[in-house]
Design a protein around this motif. Structure first.
Motif, PDB file in Angstrom:
ATOM      1  N   ARG A 114      -3.858   4.117 -13.667  1.00  0.00           N
ATOM      2  CA  ARG A 114      -2.914   4.175 -12.547  1.00  0.00           C
ATOM      3  C   ARG A 114      -2.334   5.576 -12.419  1.00  0.00           C
ATOM      4  O   ARG A 114      -2.203   6.120 -11.316  1.00  0.00           O
ATOM      5  N   LEU A 142      -8.638  -4.096 -13.507  1.00  0.00           N
ATOM      6  CA  LEU A 142      -7.583  -5.058 -13.187  1.00  0.00           C
ATOM      7  C   LEU A 142      -8.156  -6.457 -12.969  1.00  0.00           C
ATOM      8  O   LEU A 142      -7.563  -7.463 -13.377  1.00  0.00           O
ATOM      9  N   GLU A 147      -5.397  -9.356 -13.107  1.00  0.00           N
ATOM     10  CA  GLU A 147      -4.333  -8.818 -12.255  1.00  0.00           C
ATOM     11  C   GLU A 147      -4.894  -8.685 -10.834  1.00  0.00           C
ATOM     12  O   GLU A 147      -5.150  -7.592 -10.324  1.00  0.00           O
ATOM     13  N   THR A 149      -3.841  -9.436  -7.671  1.00  0.00           N
ATOM     14  CA  THR A 149      -3.158  -8.952  -6.476  1.00  0.00           C
ATOM     15  C   THR A 149      -3.324  -7.447  -6.310  1.00  0.00           C
ATOM     16  O   THR A 149      -3.670  -6.953  -5.221  1.00  0.00           O
ATOM     17  N   GLU A 150      -3.089  -6.715  -7.378  1.00  0.00           N
ATOM     18  CA  GLU A 150      -3.242  -5.254  -7.315  1.00  0.00           C
ATOM     19  C   GLU A 150      -4.697  -4.878  -7.094  1.00  0.00           C
ATOM     20  O   GLU A 150      -5.004  -3.952  -6.330  1.00  0.00           O
ATOM     21  N   SER A 153      -5.687  -5.294  -3.418  1.00  0.00           N
ATOM     22  CA  SER A 153      -5.182  -4.212  -2.574  1.00  0.00           C
ATOM     23  C   SER A 153      -6.092  -2.992  -2.655  1.00  0.00           C
ATOM     24  O   SER A 153      -6.409  -2.362  -1.631  1.00  0.00           O
TER      25      SER A 153
END
Length: 332
Positions: A114, A142, A147, A149-150, A153
């Motif tokens: 990130r 991710l 994970e 949702t991230e 995106s």
């Protein structure tokens, strides 16, 4: 993962893990590697984005002092292929063992990615190839961590940019479509995933042809989704068509062909066609033993699947299954 560090090594300062021979960087055989690192201006910026990975000390093995568990038998100072390394090169290997340890390490890596992505966006913008590549690396990690949702995106942003820059039918755009579909399937959003998988397959057939490896992969992916939602007849037709194309394009023993066969056998087993499924599972197991080796996870998975089917067929099959599994447990 393998990390190389040496205060005098240009390779290490740029964050590369480069296999140098025992003679060192002055050896003529290593000249092309060193020159590639030292003279290629396009690689120098990578030093700004070297990623440290912090792990428990017990998982770190200095190859000059002790060998990792999977390298027991090699002499000290060898890499994973048994090749002696340059004596002045400090090399530590990180052994990721156990699901909990792996999850912690991957979570730490995600945070570092990130930060790296943020730096790339600041330096190059959202649409630079390096930024997009890093975003996809992070999204894939991710996804593996759950994970979603991230990850979604990032996948959607990548697809949007690819559509704008390359067009909706470009092979790279279709790859982005397929990646997003895979995530949505993992999230249980099957209807959305099916729409995207069909788009990827139709686009790939149109742009690359029905037997291109990317098209075959898209067909297998859609078949897997159809199987998951109970559309067995269409899934079976998809798997058979994918297998036929793979055999013609890649050959009978290619790993991707064997994967297509494995997928088909699994669906046949689910539908109760045990005799045909058994024949295919046996063919896959023999092929993977020859091509990949008995210790490869895909080979072991084939043995387990065959054993499961034999147990399902009869008591006599259960005895055969037990024999298969004993043989493969001895490899672990």
């Amino acid at each position: 993962a393998t990390t190389a560090t040496n205060s005098s090594s240009a390779a290490s300062s740029l964050g590369f893990s480069v296999e140098l021979l025992e003679a060192g960087p002055q050896d003529p055989r290593n000249r092309s590697v060193c020159e590639w690192i030292l003279t290629d201006e396009s690689k120098r910026h990578l030093a700004d984005y070297c990623i440290p990975l912090i792990v428990p000390e017990r998982l770190v093995y200095n190859i000059w002092e002790r060998s990792p568990p999977d390298l027991i038998g090699w002499s000290h100072g060898c890499n994973r292929w048994g090749e002696k390394q340059w004596a002045e090169r400090d090399i530590c290997m990180v052994q990721v063992s156990g699901e909990s340890t792996s999850h912690v390490i991957r979570s730490n890596k995600a945070q570092l990615l990130r930060e790296r992505l943020s730096l790339l966006r600041e330096a190059n913008g959202d649409r630079h190839p390096d930024t997009l590549a890093m975003a996809m690396d992070l999204a894939a990690l991710l996804k593996s961590l759950g994970e979603y949702t991230e990850a979604e995106s990032l996948y959607r942003q990548d697809l949007m940019i690819s559509e704008e820059q390359l067009g909706p039918m470009h092979p790279d755009t279709l790859t982005s479509v397929d990646a997003l579909a895979s995530l949505l399937k993992a999230m249980g959003r099957f209807q959305e995933a099916e729409v995207l998988y069909r788009r990827a397959l139709e686009g790939s057939e149109s742009q690359l042809g029905p037997t291109h490896p990317d098209t075959l992969t898209s067909r297998n992916n859609l078949a897997g989704l159809l199987k998951a939602v109970g559309k067995y007849d269409e899934a079976l037709a998809m798997y058979r068509k994918a297998l036929k194309g793979s055999q013609e394009t890649l050959g009978m023993q290619h790993p991707d062909t064997l994967t297509s066969m494995y997928n088909l056998a699994g669906l046949l087993q689910a539908r109760g066609a045990l005799t045909e499924a058994e024949h295919i599972f046996r063919t896959v197991l023999r092929g993977r033993e020859e091509v990949l080796g008995a210790a490869d996870p895909r080979t072991i998975r084939s043995a387990v699947s065959l054993a499961s089917l034999l147990e399902q067929k009869s008591e006599e099959g259960a005895v055969q299954a037990d024999s298969y599994l004993r043989g493969y447990h001895s490899l672990e």
